[in-house]
Design a protein around this motif. Structure first.
Motif, PDB file in Angstrom:
ATOM      1  N   ALA A  49       0.808  -1.227   0.000  1.00 61.62           N
ATOM      2  CA  ALA A  49       0.000   0.000   0.000  1.00 61.62           C
ATOM      3  C   ALA A  49       0.839   1.274   0.000  1.00 61.62           C
ATOM      4  O   ALA A  49       0.343   2.345   0.317  1.00 61.62           O
ATOM      5  N   GLU A  50       2.118   1.174  -0.363  1.00 59.17           N
ATOM      6  CA  GLU A  50       2.989   2.345  -0.409  1.00 59.17           C
ATOM      7  C   GLU A  50       3.080   2.875  -1.838  1.00 59.17           C
ATOM      8  O   GLU A  50       2.974   2.127  -2.806  1.00 59.17           O
ATOM      9  N   THR A  51       3.263   4.185  -1.962  1.00 58.16           N
ATOM     10  CA  THR A  51       3.490   4.801  -3.263  1.00 58.16           C
ATOM     11  C   THR A  51       4.921   5.306  -3.333  1.00 58.16           C
ATOM     12  O   THR A  51       5.330   6.131  -2.516  1.00 58.16           O
ATOM     13  N   VAL A  52       5.672   4.792  -4.295  1.00 60.97           N
ATOM     14  CA  VAL A  52       7.042   5.251  -4.540  1.00 60.97           C
ATOM     15  C   VAL A  52       7.056   5.937  -5.906  1.00 60.97           C
ATOM     16  O   VAL A  52       6.565   5.383  -6.893  1.00 60.97           O
ATOM     17  N   ALA A  53       7.592   7.141  -5.968  1.00 62.11           N
ATOM     18  CA  ALA A  53       7.677   7.883  -7.222  1.00 62.11           C
ATOM     19  C   ALA A  53       9.107   7.845  -7.745  1.00 62.11           C
ATOM     20  O   ALA A  53      10.062   8.020  -6.970  1.00 62.11           O
ATOM     21  N   ILE A  54       9.245   7.605  -9.050  1.00 60.44           N
ATOM     22  CA  ILE A  54      10.529   7.786  -9.731  1.00 60.44           C
ATOM     23  C   ILE A  54      10.400   9.066 -10.540  1.00 60.44           C
ATOM     24  O   ILE A  54       9.514   9.187 -11.391  1.00 60.44           O
ATOM     25  N   VAL A  55      11.261  10.020 -10.261  1.00 65.62           N
ATOM     26  CA  VAL A  55      11.147  11.333 -10.886  1.00 65.62           C
ATOM     27  C   VAL A  55      12.432  11.686 -11.617  1.00 65.62           C
ATOM     28  O   VAL A  55      13.527  11.322 -11.181  1.00 65.62           O
ATOM     29  N   GLY A  56      12.293  12.383 -12.734  1.00 63.72           N
ATOM     30  CA  GLY A  56      13.447  12.800 -13.525  1.00 63.72           C
ATOM     31  C   GLY A  56      12.968  13.293 -14.877  1.00 63.72           C
ATOM     32  O   GLY A  56      11.805  13.120 -15.248  1.00 63.72           O
ATOM     33  N   GLY A  61      15.858   7.724 -17.699  1.00 61.72           N
ATOM     34  CA  GLY A  61      15.806   6.277 -17.527  1.00 61.72           C
ATOM     35  C   GLY A  61      14.645   5.780 -16.699  1.00 61.72           C
ATOM     36  O   GLY A  61      14.537   4.579 -16.453  1.00 61.72           O
ATOM     37  N   LYS A  62      13.736   6.664 -16.293  1.00 62.35           N
ATOM     38  CA  LYS A  62      12.663   6.231 -15.398  1.00 62.35           C
ATOM     39  C   LYS A  62      11.659   5.292 -16.082  1.00 62.35           C
ATOM     40  O   LYS A  62      11.257   4.282 -15.491  1.00 62.35           O
ATOM     41  N   SER A  63      11.276   5.594 -17.335  1.00 62.02           N
ATOM     42  CA  SER A  63      10.352   4.703 -18.049  1.00 62.02           C
ATOM     43  C   SER A  63      11.025   3.395 -18.422  1.00 62.02           C
ATOM     44  O   SER A  63      10.394   2.328 -18.384  1.00 62.02           O
ATOM     45  N   VAL A  64      12.304   3.443 -18.775  1.00 59.52           N
ATOM     46  CA  VAL A  64      13.050   2.210 -19.082  1.00 59.52           C
ATOM     47  C   VAL A  64      13.103   1.326 -17.838  1.00 59.52           C
ATOM     48  O   VAL A  64      13.006   0.089 -17.930  1.00 59.52           O
ATOM     49  N   THR A  65      13.212   1.936 -16.661  1.00 54.69           N
ATOM     50  CA  THR A  65      13.205   1.169 -15.406  1.00 54.69           C
ATOM     51  C   THR A  65      11.900   0.404 -15.248  1.00 54.69           C
ATOM     52  O   THR A  65      11.889  -0.790 -14.919  1.00 54.69           O
ATOM     53  N   ASP A 194       2.893   5.042 -15.442  1.00 55.67           N
ATOM     54  CA  ASP A 194       3.951   5.741 -16.176  1.00 55.67           C
ATOM     55  C   ASP A 194       3.402   7.042 -16.764  1.00 55.67           C
ATOM     56  O   ASP A 194       2.722   7.026 -17.792  1.00 55.67           O
ATOM     57  N   GLU A 195       3.680   8.154 -16.112  1.00 52.56           N
ATOM     58  CA  GLU A 195       3.228   9.485 -16.552  1.00 52.56           C
ATOM     59  C   GLU A 195       1.725   9.490 -16.864  1.00 52.56           C
ATOM     60  O   GLU A 195       1.293   9.951 -17.917  1.00 52.56           O
ATOM     61  N   THR A 227       6.995   9.994 -13.060  1.00 50.60           N
ATOM     62  CA  THR A 227       6.578  11.320 -13.491  1.00 50.60           C
ATOM     63  C   THR A 227       7.764  12.271 -13.540  1.00 50.60           C
ATOM     64  O   THR A 227       8.833  11.974 -12.997  1.00 50.60           O
ATOM     65  N   HIS A 228       7.581  13.423 -14.208  1.00 56.84           N
ATOM     66  CA  HIS A 228       8.568  14.500 -14.121  1.00 56.84           C
ATOM     67  C   HIS A 228       7.972  15.700 -13.398  1.00 56.84           C
ATOM     68  O   HIS A 228       8.628  16.726 -13.270  1.00 56.84           O
TER      69      HIS A 228
END
Length: 615
Positions: A49-56, A61-65, A194-195, A227-228
């Motif tokens: 139930a956690e939300t982790v954001a990858i931002v950049g 490389g965030k979408s490739v991840t 993804d975005e 997201t960015h």
């Protein structure tokens, strides 16, 4: 207890086994026979139930991840190393048949552009039912009933009746809800988004974020949010991973990242975020402070010098501009109704001034911009450019008028010919209008490329060789080739990353100051509008409902729709998250009227000098 507190309590379990654990993830692509790493040693975990954001930014490389986690990259041209643990299994070592069972069942993904993710040949109900039938033993009748229940859960109005409708009948926000419904149909443990809100209006974005948060609380689903947009990160993420050029440069609780970010790139991202309400102390537009991502050193934000020429006639005068699209039915093509896209729009624009048209998609702001240039023919009204009526000009004179009024479009890649070098694209209007020789055009192109922050040697390259921000700079250079006095900027920065957006806006402000340009700035981003505008006009259902100086409209909004737009803007501060969700989902009301419909003439109330609101 507030929704915010409930969400925080559920998403920060003390000693929970991670739903997803990514360890030393490394992704490489085959380029010219060699493996080129694009994601290097990424590691993070996501608790239940956690939300982790990858931002950049784009290219970080965030979408490739996310695609690496789902194993959706081409196996013959990509190589994924490391470990991706889900439920005790390493996804990277699973055979492909087993991985197919994981996708859509244990892990689901929402993509950025729902129209390209949904099949236009199948109804939305069939597409969601297909996901259920693939992963469960339900009958078709039960799958249909479950699909309707899920559509109601994601707040699709009249869900049962819309089961058999096709994607093109839905708005962007509603299509994104369909994608969320499809992703959640099998109750996955992990949702990768993804975005999912990048291309959406601010009010629809707020509703989508509320929806994801609500469904997460109900289904106890973990979310990996890519997201960015730092405002969205502050609104939804418990923890944040910051990526820069394929590397993980900072990780931590979202509050720590925002208030005590250590890496220079993190601070650069945060400094480029426009904050609604930050312009109260400034009378004129304000340049964004630019931070060097390598050093963290920042320049000082500069208030733009006053270039507005208040005396004399406005350079652009729009009066009662109206555009209606006929709807034909029957064998004889009888007009059965009309779309009232723009209705009685009036405003002035002075030299050196920026007037922003703001509103949701479908409100008529882009149609207004195109009608002014007669890219579409208005139904009625008056458009004066430097005192000359545009709507009655013959084609030859219209071509001459367009030297004074140029347009920057939202998607620079679509507006640039992929078969022409950027130098040829910039020179084309100059040569078409016979303003000089080929040699003079080459000199002009070199000068304009330098003016927009590029180098003259780039003239020989093609559009695909440039980033989105660079392509938008090229579009600006092309718009300047005819030395216009007015530029219509139609959502010209809405699709750009936050730091690229700041650079392009600074460029536009600098050009306005040096060339005394007048901008009609069309946008749905209220925070950006506040930053760049001298005056603001709010559009709703084809009409201007509030107009006035930027400080008056933002400091004392009067119309209910203006207040709704402002309340939906995500605040880039995790301590100020909205505790109450947006209003229930609703699409912009239809602007289709019967053929004999006579619109009501709007009256305006004067709030203060120059500040008017529709009654």
């Amino acid at each position: 207890m507030t929704t915010q507190q409930a969400h925080t309590r559920q998403t920060t379990p003390a000693e929970a086994q991670p739903v997803l654990s990514v360890e030393a993830l490394r992704t490489s692509f085959r380029v010219d026979g060699a493996w080129k790493p694009v994601v290097r040693d990424i590691s993070f975990t996501i608790a239940p139930a956690e939300t982790v954001a990858i931002v950049g930014e784009s290219g970080s490389g965030k979408s490739v991840t996310s695609l690496s986690i789902m194993r959706l990259l081409q196996p013959d041209t990509s190589r994924i190393e490391g470990r991706v643990m889900l439920g005790g299994r390493d996804l990277l070592s699973l055979p492909e048949p087993e991985m197919r069972k994981v996708r859509g069942n244990d892990v689901a993904m929402i993509f950025q552009e729902p129209m390209t993710s949904l099949n236009p040949l199948f109804t939305i109900g069939d597409q969601i039912s297909e996901a259920i039938l693939c992963h469960t033993a339900m009958s078709k009748a039960d799958a249909r009933a479950e699909t309707v229940r899920i559509l109601e859960k994601v707040r699709i109005p009249s869900a049962a009746s819309r089961f058999d409708e096709y994607p093109h009948r839905f708005s962007g926000g509603m299509r994104q809800r369909v994608m969320i419904a499809m992703a959640l149909a099998t109750k996955p443990k992990l949702l990768i988004a993804d975005e999912p809100t990048t291309a959406l209006d601010v009010t629809i974005q707020g509703q989508i974020l509320d929806l994801i948060r609500m469904l997460q609380d109900e289904e106890v689903t973990s979310v990996l949010f890519i997201t960015h947009d730092m405002g969205v990160v502050a609104e939804i993420a418990d923890r944040t991973v910051v990526m820069y050029r394929g590397e993980q440069v900072e990780t931590g609780r979202t509050t720590d990242i925002f208030h005590r970010g250590q890496h220079p790139y993190t601070r650069a991202l945060l400094s480029a975020v426009p904050v609604l309400g930050a312009m109260q102390a400034y009378r004129r537009p304000l340049r964004f402070p630019m931070v060097d991502p390598a050093t963290g050193l920042s320049d000082v934000p500069v208030e733009v010098a006053d270039t507005v020429i208040a005396s004399g006639e406005p350079i652009l005068q729009v009066r009662n501009l109206t555009k209606r699209f006929d709807i034909h039915t029957g064998l004889l093509g009888k007009v059965s109704g009309r779309v009232h896209a723009v209705e009685n729009v009036s405003f002035d624009l002075r030299a050196g001034e920026t007037l922003s048209l703001v509103g949701e998609s479908g409100c008529g702001k882009s149609t207004t911009g195109r009608a002014i240039l007669r890219l579409i023919e208005p139904s009625s009204g008056s458009v004066l450019v430097e005192g000359r009526e545009v709507l009655t000009l013959p084609k030859r004179d219209l071509r001459e008028m367009r030297k004074s009024v140029q347009m920057i479009f939202q998607d620079p890649f679509a507006s640039l010919n992929p078969r022409m070098t950027v130098g040829a694209a910039i020179a084309e209007p100059y040569l078409e209008h016979r303003l000089g020789s080929s040699k003079e055009a080459k000199t002009m192109v070199a000068d304009l490329l330098e003016k927009v922050g590029l180098t003259p040697d780039m003239a020989s390259r093609y559009p695909h060789a440039f980033s989105g921000g660079q392509r938008q700079r090229i579009s600006i250079a092309r718009a300047l080739a005819l030395s216009p006095k007015i530029i219509v900027a139609d959502e010209s920065v809405s699709a750009l990353d936050v730091s690229i957006k700041a650079q392009v806006i600074n460029l536009m402000l600098d050009l306005q100051q040096s060339l005394n340009l007048a901008f009609l700035f069309i946008s749905h981003d209220m925070a950006v509008v506040e930053r760049v505008s001298h005056r603001v006009a709010v559009m709703y259902l084809g009409e201007i409902v509030e107009i006035g100086p930027r400080s008056a409209v933002f400091g004392n909004p009067q119309h209910a729709y203006t207040k709704k737009l402002m309340s939906a803007v995500p605040v880039p501060d995790p301590d100020r998250r909205r505790e109450t969700p947006m209003a229930a989902a609703e699409e912009l009301r239809s602007q289709i009227r019967p053929a004999d419909y006579v619109p009501v003439q709007r009256e305006f109330r004067v709030v203060s000098e120059g500040h008017l609101v529709a009654i």
